[in-house]
Design a protein around this motif. Structure first.
Motif, PDB file in Angstrom:
ATOM      1  N   UNK A  88       0.835  -1.180   0.012  1.00 33.12           N
ATOM      2  CA  UNK A  88       0.094   0.199  -0.170  1.00 33.12           C
ATOM      3  C   UNK A  88       0.986   1.246  -0.084  1.00 33.12           C
ATOM      4  N   UNK A  89       0.256   2.390  -0.807  1.00 37.48           N
ATOM      5  CA  UNK A  89       0.903   3.483  -0.669  1.00 37.48           C
ATOM      6  C   UNK A  89       0.550   4.210   0.614  1.00 37.48           C
ATOM      7  N   UNK A  90       1.196   5.460   0.982  1.00 37.77           N
ATOM      8  CA  UNK A  90       0.978   6.085   2.055  1.00 37.77           C
ATOM      9  C   UNK A  90       1.033   7.607   1.995  1.00 37.77           C
ATOM     10  N   UNK A  91       0.090   8.439   2.792  1.00 38.93           N
ATOM     11  CA  UNK A  91       0.220   9.890   2.571  1.00 38.93           C
ATOM     12  C   UNK A  91       1.102  10.419   3.560  1.00 38.93           C
ATOM     13  N   UNK A  92       1.675  11.655   2.646  1.00 34.90           N
ATOM     14  CA  UNK A  92       1.998  12.699   3.527  1.00 34.90           C
ATOM     15  C   UNK A  92       1.566  13.969   3.462  1.00 34.90           C
ATOM     16  N   UNK A  93       0.875  14.395   4.522  1.00 29.12           N
ATOM     17  CA  UNK A  93       0.038  15.487   4.740  1.00 29.12           C
ATOM     18  C   UNK A  93       0.907  16.674   5.068  1.00 29.12           C
ATOM     19  N   UNK A  94       0.809  17.844   4.485  1.00 26.40           N
ATOM     20  CA  UNK A  94       1.696  19.025   4.611  1.00 26.40           C
ATOM     21  C   UNK A  94       0.919  20.256   4.634  1.00 26.40           C
ATOM     22  N   UNK A  95       1.825  21.002   5.580  1.00 23.07           N
ATOM     23  CA  UNK A  95       1.014  22.541   5.675  1.00 23.07           C
ATOM     24  C   UNK A  95       2.057  23.309   5.853  1.00 23.07           C
ATOM     25  N   UNK A  96       2.268  24.574   4.911  1.00 22.75           N
ATOM     26  CA  UNK A  96       3.242  25.160   4.760  1.00 22.75           C
ATOM     27  C   UNK A  96       3.020  26.687   4.773  1.00 22.75           C
ATOM     28  N   UNK A  97       3.798  27.602   5.171  1.00 25.82           N
ATOM     29  CA  UNK A  97       3.723  28.949   5.062  1.00 25.82           C
ATOM     30  C   UNK A  97       4.784  29.682   4.545  1.00 25.82           C
ATOM     31  N   UNK A  98       4.614  30.939   3.940  1.00 25.44           N
ATOM     32  CA  UNK A  98       5.611  31.490   3.326  1.00 25.44           C
ATOM     33  C   UNK A  98       5.454  32.963   3.784  1.00 25.44           C
ATOM     34  N   UNK A  99       6.549  33.829   3.786  1.00 25.80           N
ATOM     35  CA  UNK A  99       6.763  34.851   4.365  1.00 25.80           C
ATOM     36  C   UNK A  99       6.389  36.174   3.647  1.00 25.80           C
ATOM     37  N   UNK A 100       6.371  35.980   2.114  1.00 30.56           N
ATOM     38  CA  UNK A 100       6.155  37.175   1.336  1.00 30.56           C
ATOM     39  C   UNK A 100       5.040  37.081   0.675  1.00 30.56           C
ATOM     40  N   UNK A 122      11.083  32.991   2.534  1.00 27.19           N
ATOM     41  CA  UNK A 122      11.045  31.906   3.377  1.00 27.19           C
ATOM     42  C   UNK A 122       9.843  31.016   3.402  1.00 27.19           C
ATOM     43  N   UNK A 123       9.961  29.788   3.490  1.00 29.13           N
ATOM     44  CA  UNK A 123       9.233  28.704   3.385  1.00 29.13           C
ATOM     45  C   UNK A 123       9.277  27.863   4.403  1.00 29.13           C
ATOM     46  N   UNK A 124       8.282  27.486   5.370  1.00 25.02           N
ATOM     47  CA  UNK A 124       8.473  26.334   6.218  1.00 25.02           C
ATOM     48  C   UNK A 124       7.279  25.622   6.211  1.00 25.02           C
ATOM     49  N   UNK A 125       7.487  24.234   6.502  1.00 32.25           N
ATOM     50  CA  UNK A 125       6.310  23.290   6.451  1.00 32.25           C
ATOM     51  C   UNK A 125       6.421  22.062   7.122  1.00 32.25           C
ATOM     52  N   UNK A 126       5.277  21.852   7.939  1.00 29.92           N
ATOM     53  CA  UNK A 126       5.096  20.728   8.776  1.00 29.92           C
ATOM     54  C   UNK A 126       4.582  19.488   8.108  1.00 29.92           C
ATOM     55  N   UNK A 127       4.970  18.320   8.523  1.00 31.93           N
ATOM     56  CA  UNK A 127       4.258  17.099   7.906  1.00 31.93           C
ATOM     57  C   UNK A 127       3.521  16.104   9.088  1.00 31.93           C
ATOM     58  N   UNK A 128       2.833  15.434   8.479  1.00 35.88           N
ATOM     59  CA  UNK A 128       2.154  14.383   9.516  1.00 35.88           C
ATOM     60  C   UNK A 128       1.476  13.205   8.507  1.00 35.88           C
ATOM     61  N   UNK A 129       1.599  12.043   9.175  1.00 39.07           N
ATOM     62  CA  UNK A 129       0.952  10.949   8.295  1.00 39.07           C
ATOM     63  C   UNK A 129      -0.670  10.901   8.664  1.00 39.07           C
ATOM     64  N   UNK A 130      -1.287  11.793   9.563  1.00 39.81           N
ATOM     65  CA  UNK A 130      -2.584  11.933   9.955  1.00 39.81           C
ATOM     66  C   UNK A 130      -3.495  12.833   9.100  1.00 39.81           C
ATOM     67  N   UNK A 131      -3.137  13.973   9.274  1.00 33.40           N
ATOM     68  CA  UNK A 131      -3.955  15.208   8.394  1.00 33.40           C
ATOM     69  C   UNK A 131      -3.054  16.246   8.378  1.00 33.40           C
ATOM     70  N   UNK A 132      -3.751  17.245   7.649  1.00 32.75           N
ATOM     71  CA  UNK A 132      -3.217  18.674   7.478  1.00 32.75           C
ATOM     72  C   UNK A 132      -3.272  19.481   8.719  1.00 32.75           C
ATOM     73  N   UNK A 133      -4.249  19.199   9.608  1.00 38.07           N
ATOM     74  CA  UNK A 133      -4.349  19.883  10.934  1.00 38.07           C
ATOM     75  C   UNK A 133      -3.034  19.505  11.607  1.00 38.07           C
ATOM     76  N   UNK A 134      -2.919  18.384  11.717  1.00 35.97           N
ATOM     77  CA  UNK A 134      -1.734  17.740  12.676  1.00 35.97           C
ATOM     78  C   UNK A 134      -0.422  18.148  11.933  1.00 35.97           C
ATOM     79  N   UNK A 135      -0.365  18.655  10.603  1.00 33.37           N
ATOM     80  CA  UNK A 135       0.732  18.870  10.181  1.00 33.37           C
ATOM     81  C   UNK A 135       1.168  20.470  10.611  1.00 33.37           C
ATOM     82  N   UNK A 136       0.107  21.047  10.666  1.00 33.02           N
ATOM     83  CA  UNK A 136      -0.057  22.357  10.979  1.00 33.02           C
ATOM     84  C   UNK A 136       0.443  22.484  12.305  1.00 33.02           C
TER      85      UNK A 136
END
Length: 885
Positions: free
Chosen positions: A254-266, A294-308
């Motif tokens: 099985x494939x797997x998800x990578x949820x991400x939430x990113x912010x940029x400063x500009x 500047x670009x920063x990003x969090x990841x999670x295996x569960x949800x975008x909310x958790x990545x944030x």
């Protein structure tokens, strides 16, 4: 700078406090400015090391070359190290780095000149492609558009943005930098669960700075739109989020998800995105002083909310340099767990110019290897303790290009257990990325010795996985089990960790799963049988054959992809590991009958030793020897006897029974001859030989009948000499392997690093110790390669290793005398208990061979049920061995 960095990192628990010893899971004060987050999984549990463990850090990150292993080995073997230069903290979920055009398993090939994109997850040194990628990122300065002709699937970039030259590339632990041919400079750094990028555009492109975020690419497939990622762009609030899909690893299902939430400063001047997972951001940097986004990003295996939530917890500010500096501090603390005296600038300066050159090379080799020992397992749980469950509800589900929906697990529920004090234990994190067939031989023991808290949590993660999927897994990749290698490997990892001090896990539940995995034909983690063929299908178990006959019979038809001789060896090793683990538990008395049966089966290697040829072969269902025992093998040659190797390479993998193995083939002289042939040692003109063995005899590859340091079955071989009465032969050949097969260059690893397994061999060899029997609490002794080393143990104590001269610098590889805490020590086996609370090993070395450790009564312990807490098999008061043995 208030709350600048909320880097709540489990990883810094390795040695987070500057000046502390190796105790793990310490408090984070002084490491992460403004960090007050104490949520589960943030590593804020544990204690400060004892006062006697205080230390002064040496500058060690300068000795790490992160590009070692990114190219095919120049010393033979035929394979790349498959390492990645991406930015990662020790054991980090995020490895933020480049994926180059050829798409190697590690994501990066040094021979490439084009970066396809930067992505957020990579494995260090895997042998198969699959896992990796997530949130693909690529800057541009010319033109980029979503291709309308392909309904938004493909991204078209007009300026060849990924072209680069190595002259414009650099990296260090936790930091990567490259300037592309279009003049854009990309810098990357990381925390445990987040990545951060600083993209600096050339002055000529200030008004047209572009940044492409592509959720549809991955390490194993660089074509945009290859998988249906999703993107949500909020230009007004400067965020982009979504889901990437990474592939199954090496035959996984099985494939797997990578949820991400990113912010940029500009602020963006224009933006476009597609429903299929691509976003293009355009910036006007005319008024910018730095020309950087500047670009920063969090990841999670569960949800975008958790990545944030991960991003907010670990990196709430916008100071790239501060994050990179903190990551560097984390690495300095981690690497200083082993301090080599000559790495002290004052000590290095005291050497001659020529010696300084050699010493710097040796230090770079050592600390680059030690650095890779922190690449896995990797944190998988979020800051709130959530992670994607291993339990697959429908085993028949075929996810195609998508991924199956899974339940959300949490460490406070799924990983907890009752400790020996009756209190509930909540691990600091749940881990993934286990290359168990490889790492149980070297890496597990080192991590347990140095970081027992982290190591205990990694074992508990496997126990939690087993509770979810039904059995201990084989090769954990994200939330999936795969089986790239045959046999049952988890028992040896669990037993090895326990033997070397990582004991804070649910041993009662682990006990049940270890027994089940070696005796129950239905034992399976989702669709992967505990003992079956390398396959994604749940085919026939070989456990009944093993229990009833004491060997794994050759399969019918002969072309079946099953290597019966090597898997028989794996079963023997696993049985010994189960028995050793059960013997060490408080329940050992009630388990004695079970323990005896496992120990007995650990001697079943005798069934496949052909007494006519003294070689390991295979038996058919009638118990008759069959097939050429020396037949070569690789992944494309099913039906032969040894998986990724030959009989001479596998022969010494029966490490728990060397004395019996040696006796069976004719005694010490015959064993020495066999080992000499393996390593290409010619004694016809005496010993040491007049010329060193060629590198082709030390890294011959999987089809060679000589040594192959590039793959894990051979790692133990050099120390077998200690059991033949010739430890000086081990002392001779180990530095030859180190000097010839390991280099400070992109092609400097002899084979796949396999999440640090190969590199950890080099670490042990440098220390002059090796955990020959994976599940035994002790190490074989060889020559330390530096004249002074301090190893900070996980209990805060320190092991001091001293020699009277530099073995490598002075070409003095032989042991003349060894003292433990001032007392003469003559055996070539060191029980862990002898140094568990620290101590000093003092060596006197010689440029010529000695008789140290050669006496028959100094033979190390041997046998499935041997007492490896003793220094020798037959202690004698006349031997000079200390009475504590």
């Amino acid at each position: 700078m208030k709350n600048l960095l909320k880097l709540a990192i489990v990883l810094t628990s390795v040695a987070a406090l500057a000046g502390c010893g190796g105790d793990d899971h310490p408090t984070q004060s002084g490491t992460n400015p403004g960090d007050t987050n104490t949520a589960p999984g943030n590593g804020n549990t544990g204690t400060t090391p004892p006062a006697d463990a205080q230390r002064v850090n040496l500058p060690l990150t300068n000795y790490v070359n992160v590009f070692v292993g990114t190219d095919v080995a120049t010393t033979g073997g035929g394979f790349s190290g498959n390492t990645t230069p991406g930015a990662q903290v020790p054991f980090g979920m995020v490895n933020f780095g480049p994926d180059t055009a050829s798409g190697t398993p590690g994501g990066y090939a040094y021979t490439d000149s084009t970066i396809s994109f930067f992505s957020l997850t990579h494995l260090n040194g895997p042998g198969c492609s699959g896992q990796g990628g997530g949130g693909g990122l690529l800057p541009s300065v010319s033109s980029a558009q979503i291709d309308p002709a392909n309904q938004g699937h493909n991204i078209v970039i007009g300026d060849g943005s990924g072209k680069f030259d190595h002259a414009n590339e650099s990296a260090r632990p936790g930091y990567y930098k490259v300037m592309a041919s279009n003049g854009v400079t990309s810098e990357l750094t990381a925390t445990t669960r987040t990545g951060m990028a600083r993209i600096t555009y050339p002055a000529s492109s200030k008004s047209n700075a572009l940044l492409v975020v592509d959720a549809t690419v991955s390490t194993d497939n660089h074509t945009s739109g290859s998988r249906p990622g999703t993107i949500t762009l909020d230009a007004a609030n400067r965020t982009v989020s979504g889901t990437s899909i990474v592939g199954s690893f090496c035959g996984g299902t099985w494939n797997k998800p990578v949820y991400f939430y990113a912010q940029f400063d500009t602020p963006v001047t224009s933006a476009s995105s597609s429903k299929n997972g691509v976003a293009i951001l355009q910036f006007d940097l005319t008024a910018s002083k730095t020309n950087a986004v500047l670009y920063k990003v969090g990841i999670s295996s569960v949800s975008v909310a958790n990545a944030k939530a991960n991003l907010i917890a670990e990196n709430s500010g916008w100071d790239f340099d501060a994050v990179a500096a903190n990551t560097d501090t984390i690495w300095e603390n981690s690497l200083n767990t082993i301090q080599v005296d000559v790495a002290d600038p004052q000590n290095l300066a005291a050497l001659s110019a020529s010696q300084q050159t050699i010493a710097k090379n040796n230090l770079t080799q050592f600390y680059s290897a030690f650095y890779r020992a922190f690449s896995g397992p990797t944190v998988y749980s979020d800051v709130n303790g959530d992670y994607r469950s291993m339990k697959q509800a429908s085993l028949s589900e075929n996810d195609g290009s998508s991924f199956p929906v899974r339940a959300t697990a949490n460490i406070s529920k799924d990983d907890t257990f009752q400790g020996t004090n009756g209190k509930t234990v909540v691990p600091a994190a749940h881990y993934s990325s286990y290359s168990i067939w490889d790492t149980y031989r070297s890496l597990t023991q080192l991590q347990a010795l140095l970081f027992p808290g982290i190591s205990s949590d990694t074992v508990q993660s496997l126990v939690a996985d087993a509770k979810q999927c039904g059995a201990l897994p084989h090769w954990v990749d994200g939330s999936d089990d795969t089986k790239p290698m045959e046999g049952n490997h988890a028992p040896s990892l669990v037993a090895a960790a326990y033997a070397f001090g990582a004991q804070n896990f649910d041993t009662a539940t682990a006990r049940n799963y270890l027994i089940q995995s070696q005796t129950d034909p239905t034992s399976s983690c989702n669709n992967m049988l505990s003992v079956g063929r390398v396959s994604t299908s749940n085919d026939a178990s070989v456990i009944p054959n093993w229990l009833n006959s004491g060997f794994i019979a050759t399969a019918t038809p002969a072309s079946s992809p099953f290597h019966t001789s090597s898997v028989t060896i794996e079963m023997v090793t696993a049985d010994r590991s189960v028995a050793a683990f059960l013997s060490a538990l408080p329940t050992a008395g009630t388990d004695q009958t079970t323990i005896n049966s496992f120990f007995q089966r650990a001697g079943n290697w005798k069934n496949i030793l052909n007494p006519q040829t003294n070689t390991l072969q295979a038996l058919n269902a009638s118990g008759q020897f069959t097939t050429n025992a020396n037949a070569g093998c690789n992944s494309a040659c099913p039906g032969t006897l040894f998986h990724e190797g030959t009989e001479p390479q596998y022969f010494w993998d029966i490490e728990h029974d060397y004395t019996a193995v040696i006796a069976a083939i004719g005694g010490n002289s015959a064993a020495i001859t066999r080992l000499d042939n393996l390593f290409g040692i010619d004694r016809s003109a005496g010993f040491p030989p007049a010329s060193a063995p060629p590198v082709s005899a030390l890294n011959g590859g999987m089809n060679s009948n000589q040594f192959y340091i590039g793959n894990e079955p051979s790692l133990v071989d050099p120390w077998a000499y200690n059991w033949t009465g010739s430890p000086q032969s081990a002392q001779y050949i180990i530095p030859q392997i180190m000097k010839q097969a390991f280099l400070v260059s992109p092609g400097g690893l002899p084979g796949n690093d396999d999440l640090g397994a190969t590199s950890t061999w080099y670490v042990w060899a440098t220390l002059g110790l090796y955990p020959v029997v994976p599940s035994a609490p002790g190490m074989a002794i060889s020559t330390p390669q530096f004249s002074g080393m301090t190893v900070w143990l996980g209990n805060g104590k320190k092991l001091r290793i001293e020699t009277d001269q530099q073995a490598m610098l002075n070409n003095a590889p032989y042991i003349k005398e060894l003292k433990l805490n001032g007392q003469t020590y003559n055996g070539s086996w060191l029980p862990l208990a002898q140094i568990a609370n620290g101590g000093t090993l003092s060596y006197t070395l010689s440029a010529t061979p000695t008789n140290w450790g050669t006496a028959a009564n100094l033979t190390p312990p041997s046998g499935p049920n041997a007492d490896y807490t003793k220094s020798v098999a037959a202690p004698s008061s006349a031997s000079g061995v200390t009475a504590t043995q």
